[in-house]
Design a protein around this motif. Structure first.
Motif, mmCIF file in Angstrom:
data_model
loop_
_atom_site.group_PDB
_atom_site.id
_atom_site.type_symbol
_atom_site.label_atom_id
_atom_site.label_comp_id
_atom_site.label_asym_id
_atom_site.label_seq_id
_atom_site.Cartn_x
_atom_site.Cartn_y
_atom_site.Cartn_z
ATOM 1 N N LYS A 1 -1.816 -3.967 31.546
ATOM 2 C CA LYS A 1 -1.306 -5.121 30.812
ATOM 3 C C LYS A 1 -0.372 -5.924 31.709
ATOM 4 C CE LYS A 1 -1.494 -2.796 26.325
ATOM 5 N NZ LYS A 1 -0.726 -2.367 25.129
ATOM 6 N N ASN B 1 -2.193 -10.809 29.202
ATOM 7 C CA ASN B 1 -3.495 -10.482 29.794
ATOM 8 C C ASN B 1 -3.689 -8.972 29.882
ATOM 9 O OD1 ASN B 1 -4.126 -13.226 30.231
ATOM 10 N ND2 ASN B 1 -2.949 -13.228 32.137
ATOM 11 N N GLU C 1 -6.474 -5.954 31.506
ATOM 12 C CA GLU C 1 -7.559 -5.708 32.455
ATOM 13 C C GLU C 1 -7.951 -4.237 32.393
ATOM 14 O OE1 GLU C 1 -8.405 -6.024 37.285
ATOM 15 O OE2 GLU C 1 -6.411 -6.400 36.469
#
Length: 416
Positions: free
Chosen positions: A117, A121, A123
């Protein structure tokens, strides 16, 4: 794993001795008309071989086929709406494995999915246990949305490993490639459990390892004078010979030409000119193979003594894949710990305060098991070093052993 035919996880690998296997995906058509559906009876077994929740490949099938899916974990039923050819689903499973299981770097399936994190955002990365690389997942695929909403459930050991990341990185000496990422992983790898009070408690206790580990003892101050270094080099040569005394491996004597003595000398002679430790680790393994001792536990003992300098904390992650490849039994693990005793006791006394960090790295990489570490830490032995040195090394490891014990106790209470 359920009985039945098995195939290589990488079906493009035509090798009957390929170690990574999974059950052959099976399907069953149920219903008629608009209610027809394809059930995957052994999805749990296939997913277990891939170390992924069974809902992930099932949902992947739905994304690729444009079909609805359903999961009944309690009754172990995983369904894709519509009638689908089993060979087509097996091909899609290959695509799932390529995109969400195999390491991009080494193509090994020994990976964990980790959610990172950064602000708003998120991923998903594949954290490879085999080569140590972290490679990204294509976030454009629809399955990533499902994974972010349904993060992998962490086992007890995974939770302790993530909590331990904080301890492994406290107080400097971190590998440059991990400094930035590990702080995020420690917060994010637990997924939905990141705010759990138990996790916070374990992380706080693990962070204290650095303070506790700073054991001082005047007898352990490293003398860096040329004469002292020369003496320690002689001690290493003697310990190399001692490594092969009384064993059942080839060269089980004090012969300076034994494969173990040759390995130790070769590492010492070539270590100083190395710029890339990961490349050197590959060369070391090739040398071990050339000597025919890649499966011998005493080779691990020698490497622990010969590979590391006083910068072991920054060096260790480059060598983890090498040790992971060579260690295949409890006996190998005990040899590694014996090598650690000799490294700290004979060669690099300045490493005493970071013994907990070194143990944490081996534990996080699944090279050392909790039971083996605990048994070693509570039983003083004269097998590898003198009794007094054995005591001192184990005393230095106490912060890690305490963390390991308390983390286990707290998690057991949380599960009740």
């Amino acid at each position: 794993m359920a009985s039945g035919p098995t195939v290589n996880i990488r079906r493009d690998v035509d090798d009957k001795f390929y170690r990574y296997r999974m059950p052959l995906l099976t399907t069953k058509i149920e219903g008629k008309g608009n209610g027809i559906k394809t059930v995957v009876p052994n999805m749990s077994d296939v997913a277990r071989a891939l170390s992924r929740p069974p809902s992930y490949p099932t949902k992947f099938f739905g994304c690729e086929l444009g079909a609805q899916t359903s999961f009944d974990e309690k009754n172990d039923r995983y369904i894709v709406n519509g009638a689908h050819d089993p060979n087509r689903l097996r091909e899609l499973l290959d695509h799932f494995i390529e995109k969400f299981v195999l390491c991009k770097s080494c193509k090994n399936p020994e990976t964990d999915l980790v959610i990172l994190k950064s602000g708003r955002n998120e991923e998903i990365i594949r954290d490879c246990k085999a080569c140590g690389e972290r490679t990204d997942v294509d976030m454009r695929h629809k399955l990533t949305t499902f994974i972010l909403k349904n993060p992998p459930v962490k086992s007890k050991k995974d939770r302790k490993r993530n909590a331990g990341t904080a301890a492994a990185n406290v107080g400097g000496g971190n590998s440059p490639t991990h400094e930035a990422g590990d702080a995020e992983v420690a917060d994010a790898a637990d997924g939905a459990e990141s705010d759990d009070e138990l996790t916070k408690k374990i992380k706080a206790e693990a962070a204290e390892l650095n303070t506790d580990a700073a054991i001082t003892d005047e007898g352990w101050v490293a003398d860096t004078s040329p004469e002292a270094v020369k003496q320690r080099m002689k001690a290493l040569e003697g310990s190399m010979a001692a490594a092969v005394i009384g064993g059942d491996d080839e060269g089980s004597d004090e012969d300076v030409n034994s494969p173990y003595s040759q390995l130790g000398r070769w590492v010492e002679e070539n270590r100083g000119d190395v710029e890339d430790l990961k490349t050197f680790a590959v060369d070391v393994y090739k040398k071990v193979q050339d000597l025919g001792i890649e499966k011998k536990h005493k080779a691990v003992l020698v490497l622990m003594q010969a590979l590391f300098t006083d910068e072991a904390v920054t060096e260790i992650r480059n060598y983890l894949p090498l040790f992971k490849k060579m260690i295949s039994s409890e006996r190998h693990q005990k040899a590694l710990l014996g090598g650690l005793e000799r490294l700290v006791g004979l060669m690099q006394p300045s490493l005493v305060p970071v013994v907990p960090k070194l143990l944490m790295e081996f534990y996080q990489a699944d090279i050392l098991e909790e039971e083996v570490i605990t048994q070693w830490g509570t039983h003083v032995s004269k097998k590898y070093v003198d009794k007094e040195t054995s005591k001192r090394v184990r005393k230095a490891s106490e912060p890690f052993l305490k963390w390991l014990e308390e983390a286990e106790d707290d998690e057991d209470e949380d599960d009740e």
